[in-house]
Scaffold this active site. Structure first.
Site, PDB file in Angstrom:
ATOM      1  N   SER A  64      -3.460   3.809   6.982  1.00 13.67           N
ATOM      2  CA  SER A  64      -3.090   5.100   7.823  1.00 13.67           C
ATOM      3  C   SER A  64      -4.312   5.105   9.012  1.00 13.67           C
ATOM      4  O   SER A  64      -5.294   5.016   8.798  1.00 13.67           O
ATOM      5  CB  SER A  64      -3.607   6.492   7.109  1.00 13.67           C
ATOM      6  OG  SER A  64      -2.579   6.796   6.075  1.00 13.67           O
ATOM      7  N   ASN A 106      -8.402  13.895   2.179  1.00 11.24           N
ATOM      8  CA  ASN A 106      -9.624  13.193   2.090  1.00 11.24           C
ATOM      9  C   ASN A 106     -10.755  14.468   1.575  1.00 11.24           C
ATOM     10  O   ASN A 106     -11.959  14.595   2.418  1.00 11.24           O
ATOM     11  CB  ASN A 106     -10.205  12.426   3.260  1.00 11.24           C
ATOM     12  CG  ASN A 106      -9.451  11.193   3.326  1.00 11.24           C
ATOM     13  OD1 ASN A 106      -8.563  11.081   3.887  1.00 11.24           O
ATOM     14  ND2 ASN A 106     -10.160  10.110   2.931  1.00 11.24           N
ATOM     15  N   ARG A 150       1.014  -1.128  -0.173  1.00 12.01           N
ATOM     16  CA  ARG A 150       0.043   0.192   0.113  1.00 12.01           C
ATOM     17  C   ARG A 150       0.823   1.400  -0.083  1.00 12.01           C
ATOM     18  O   ARG A 150       0.626   2.295  -0.481  1.00 12.01           O
ATOM     19  CB  ARG A 150      -1.038   0.058   1.262  1.00 12.01           C
ATOM     20  CG  ARG A 150      -1.880   1.250   1.246  1.00 12.01           C
ATOM     21  CD  ARG A 150      -1.985   1.966   2.666  1.00 12.01           C
ATOM     22  NE  ARG A 150      -2.384   3.191   2.582  1.00 12.01           N
ATOM     23  CZ  ARG A 150      -4.068   3.553   2.510  1.00 12.01           C
ATOM     24  NH1 ARG A 150      -4.635   2.183   2.775  1.00 12.01           N
ATOM     25  NH2 ARG A 150      -4.391   4.500   2.574  1.00 12.01           N
ATOM     26  N   TYR A 189       2.491   3.954  -3.036  1.00  9.82           N
ATOM     27  CA  TYR A 189       1.959   5.377  -3.483  1.00  9.82           C
ATOM     28  C   TYR A 189       2.435   6.399  -2.661  1.00  9.82           C
ATOM     29  O   TYR A 189       2.949   7.472  -3.185  1.00  9.82           O
ATOM     30  CB  TYR A 189       0.319   5.048  -3.226  1.00  9.82           C
ATOM     31  CG  TYR A 189      -0.421   6.509  -3.473  1.00  9.82           C
ATOM     32  CD1 TYR A 189      -0.493   6.889  -4.640  1.00  9.82           C
ATOM     33  CD2 TYR A 189      -0.995   7.118  -2.295  1.00  9.82           C
ATOM     34  CE1 TYR A 189      -1.416   8.323  -4.726  1.00  9.82           C
ATOM     35  CE2 TYR A 189      -1.801   8.262  -2.225  1.00  9.82           C
ATOM     36  CZ  TYR A 189      -1.843   8.796  -3.540  1.00  9.82           C
ATOM     37  OH  TYR A 189      -2.546   9.999  -3.597  1.00  9.82           O
ATOM     38  N   ARG A 237     -10.407   9.420   9.651  1.00  8.35           N
ATOM     39  CA  ARG A 237     -10.093  10.272   8.628  1.00  8.35           C
ATOM     40  C   ARG A 237     -10.924  11.782   8.906  1.00  8.35           C
ATOM     41  O   ARG A 237     -11.900  11.846   9.473  1.00  8.35           O
ATOM     42  CB  ARG A 237     -10.645   9.901   7.359  1.00  8.35           C
ATOM     43  CG  ARG A 237     -10.085   8.453   6.726  1.00  8.35           C
ATOM     44  CD  ARG A 237      -8.539   8.738   6.388  1.00  8.35           C
ATOM     45  NE  ARG A 237      -8.351   7.555   5.510  1.00  8.35           N
ATOM     46  CZ  ARG A 237      -7.530   6.647   6.265  1.00  8.35           C
ATOM     47  NH1 ARG A 237      -7.265   6.476   7.677  1.00  8.35           N
ATOM     48  NH2 ARG A 237      -6.823   5.568   5.821  1.00  8.35           N
TER      49      ARG A 237
HETATM   50  C1  UGA Z   1      -7.121   7.590   0.079  1.00 12.32           C
HETATM   51  C2  UGA Z   1      -5.795   7.742  -0.683  1.00 12.32           C
HETATM   52  O1  UGA Z   1      -5.040   6.819  -0.629  1.00 12.32           O
HETATM   53  C3  UGA Z   1      -5.296   9.259  -0.374  1.00 12.32           C
HETATM   54  O2  UGA Z   1      -4.108   9.638  -1.313  1.00 12.32           O
HETATM   55  C4  UGA Z   1      -6.486  10.165  -0.819  1.00 12.32           C
HETATM   56  O3  UGA Z   1      -5.687  11.559  -0.414  1.00 12.32           O
HETATM   57  C5  UGA Z   1      -7.341   9.864  -0.061  1.00 12.32           C
HETATM   58  O4  UGA Z   1      -7.915   8.597  -0.377  1.00 12.32           O
HETATM   59  C6  UGA Z   1      -8.386  10.812  -0.286  1.00 12.32           C
HETATM   60  O5  UGA Z   1      -9.756  10.760  -0.515  1.00 12.32           O
HETATM   61  O6  UGA Z   1      -8.262  12.156  -0.185  1.00 12.32           O
HETATM   62  P1  UGA Z   1      -8.156   6.618   2.079  1.00 12.32           P
HETATM   63  O7  UGA Z   1      -8.578   7.606   2.982  1.00 12.32           O
HETATM   64  O8  UGA Z   1      -7.478   5.327   2.835  1.00 12.32           O
HETATM   65  O9  UGA Z   1      -7.064   7.217   1.275  1.00 12.32           O
HETATM   66  O10 UGA Z   1      -8.996   5.996   1.140  1.00 12.32           O
HETATM   67  P2  UGA Z   1     -10.265   5.166   1.208  1.00 12.32           P
HETATM   68  O11 UGA Z   1     -10.330   4.115   0.300  1.00 12.32           O
HETATM   69  O12 UGA Z   1     -11.603   5.997   1.397  1.00 12.32           O
HETATM   70  O13 UGA Z   1     -10.429   4.334   2.896  1.00 12.32           O
HETATM   71  C7  UGA Z   1     -10.698   5.095   3.957  1.00 12.32           C
HETATM   72  C8  UGA Z   1     -10.836   3.924   4.902  1.00 12.32           C
HETATM   73  O14 UGA Z   1     -11.947   3.134   4.652  1.00 12.32           O
HETATM   74  C9  UGA Z   1      -9.664   2.984   5.143  1.00 12.32           C
HETATM   75  O15 UGA Z   1      -9.329   2.700   6.421  1.00 12.32           O
HETATM   76  C10 UGA Z   1     -10.380   1.723   4.364  1.00 12.32           C
HETATM   77  O16 UGA Z   1      -9.804   0.586   4.866  1.00 12.32           O
HETATM   78  C11 UGA Z   1     -11.797   1.771   4.967  1.00 12.32           C
HETATM   79  N1  UGA Z   1     -12.717   1.278   3.969  1.00 12.32           N
HETATM   80  C12 UGA Z   1     -12.760   1.094   2.548  1.00 12.32           C
HETATM   81  C13 UGA Z   1     -14.057   0.524   4.599  1.00 12.32           C
HETATM   82  O17 UGA Z   1     -13.835   0.228   5.912  1.00 12.32           O
HETATM   83  N2  UGA Z   1     -14.893  -0.113   3.895  1.00 12.32           N
HETATM   84  C14 UGA Z   1     -14.783  -0.023   2.469  1.00 12.32           C
HETATM   85  O18 UGA Z   1     -15.695  -0.439   1.717  1.00 12.32           O
HETATM   86  C15 UGA Z   1     -13.672   0.994   1.714  1.00 12.32           C
END
Ligand code: UGA
Length: 363
Positions: free
Chosen positions: A315, A191, A159, A162, A234
């Site tokens: 994260s 986010n 992961r 990136y 987040r």
């Molecule tokens: C992502 C990108 O990696 C970042 O570069 C970007 O800046 C960011 O999105 C953003 O939208 O700004 P992340 O927040 O980890 O980062 O993206 P998500 O896929 O939305 O995941 C957020 C959290 O939700 C993670 O903990 C993930 O494991 C969780 N998740 C995801 C769930 O619990 N259920 C789902 O169905 C999908």
């Protein structure tokens, strides 16, 4: 200004294009497709170029030469992709972006480079041997542009490729600034969320971000899946707030953004992913559900490996320190968590209704 916006048809790019045109700039938008830009294709100040910057035929160098400002939004930014195609994530997010930056250096053009809050990685509180007096204190998760350390997982957790690619790009821009006086500004979005963020899972070829998974569940009744219990947190930033700050960076009053990095995010909008699922479910029930007899989706827990595959890590928490944007740009986000989600959900509910109406009309 003549602005070249690379990756203009993505979520952030499409909203920024709207603002740039409203402010009277001439925008050349380049992207693989124009879906999110259809409202602007006939605008007299807008030119859309359907192009892949990776193609040997790309005339990027000339486009950069002819512009006053370059905005680079080109990226793979969905975690699902970091797991599925890590090499391509590195190539696009580092190698191809570096070519853009080097062309800007050659032609002496200012570059606004979109990076990511993922560069900060995990918090000190998440380390196994952390001995913090109060690990919950937000201070341990509040990241500042010029002083915070970066904490990433091992190579086997791919992961982080990136985050590393983006970090290396930032470091190279910084070095070009030092050695060549290159004028760049780096933006680290926290986010951003709003209409057009991602396609819903049922429409998407890619794996979208969490909002779209949850929205898809609300519209279809499929379970909302919490990865590893949904304990990670987040700070969600409404796109209008984000674009306001991005536009101030475009304007660059008194050159305060020259060779600077800016966090853009809403520090007061922190939620755990579980809280987000519950909030979205409540908002949906209150505002959008047409038939209360139809049950709301259940919330279930899945492991990261099950959901994303091998190499997943996450994260745990990230809160933006926005002192720089506040003091240098006078920017303050105004959208709260609930309104941010409600407004974004409204867009997808309306879109779904329109799709259903047009498919019924087509029958
Ligand atoms: C992502 C990108 O990696 C970042 O570069 C970007 O800046 C960011 O999105 C953003 O939208 O700004 P992340 O927040 O980890 O980062 O993206 P998500 O896929 O939305 O995941 C957020 C959290 O939700 C993670 O903990 C993930 O494991 C969780 N998740 C995801 C769930 O619990 N259920 C789902 O169905 C999908």
């Amino acid at each position: 200004m003549r602005i070249l916006s690379l990756g203009a048809a993505g979520f952030i790019g499409s909203h920024l294009t709207d603002r740039l045109l409203k402010e009277g700039h001439h925008v050349t938008g380049l992207d693989l497709q124009a879906d999110k830009l259809t409202d602007y294709l006939t605008h007299p100040n807008f030119t859309f170029l359907r192009q892949d910057i990776r193609s040997p035929e790309s005339n990027l160098d000339r486009l950069i030469q002819e512009s006053d400002l370059v905005i680079d939004l080109i990226a793979y930014a969905n975690p699902g992709l970091y797991l599925r195609i890590p090499l391509e994530v590195f190539r696009l997010n580092f190698t191809e972006n570096l070519k853009i930056a080097e062309a800007c250096v050659r032609h002496n053009k200012r570059l606004i480079q979109f990076s990511t809050c993922e560069v900060y990685g995990r918090t000190a509180a998440s380390l196994k041997n952390a001995q913090l007096l109060n690990p919950e204190d937000p201070i341990h998760a509040t990241f500042s542009e010029d002083t915070s350390e970066f904490i990433l997982g091992p190579v086997s957790k791919h992961r982080w490729i990136y985050s590393c690619a983006k970090q290396l790009l930032e470091r190279v821009l910084h070095a070009y600034g030092l050695e060549h006086g290159f004028n760049y500004t780096i933006i680290r979005p926290f986010n951003f969320i709003g209409p057009k963020i991602d396609y819903l899972p049922q429409q998407a070829a890619d794996i979208p971000r969490v909002f779209s998974f949850f929205m898809g569940s609300l519209l279809t009744g499929a379970p909302m899946k919490l990865v590893n219990g949904g304990t990670n947190r987040r700070c969600y930033t409404y796109i209008d707030d984000a674009v306001e700050c991005c536009y101030r960076i475009v304007e660059n009053p008194g050159a305060v953004c020259d060779r600077q990095i800016f966090n853009i995010g809403s520090p007061h909008n922190e939620v755990s992913i579980r809280q987000m699922a519950e909030l979205m479910r409540n908002i949906y029930a209150e505002k959008f559900r047409e038939n209360p007899a139809v049950p709301l989706p259940e919330i279930v827990s899945v492991s990261g490996e099950e959901f994303y595959g091998e190499g997943y890590d996450d994260s745990d928490r990230r809160i933006p320190d926005i002192t720089k944007a506040r003091t240098l740009l006078g920017w303050e986000p105004v959208w709260g968590t609930r309104d941010t989600f409600e407004r974004t959900m409204e867009y997808y509910v309306n879109e779904q209704c329109e799709a259903m109406t047009s498919s019924l009309a087509g029958r």
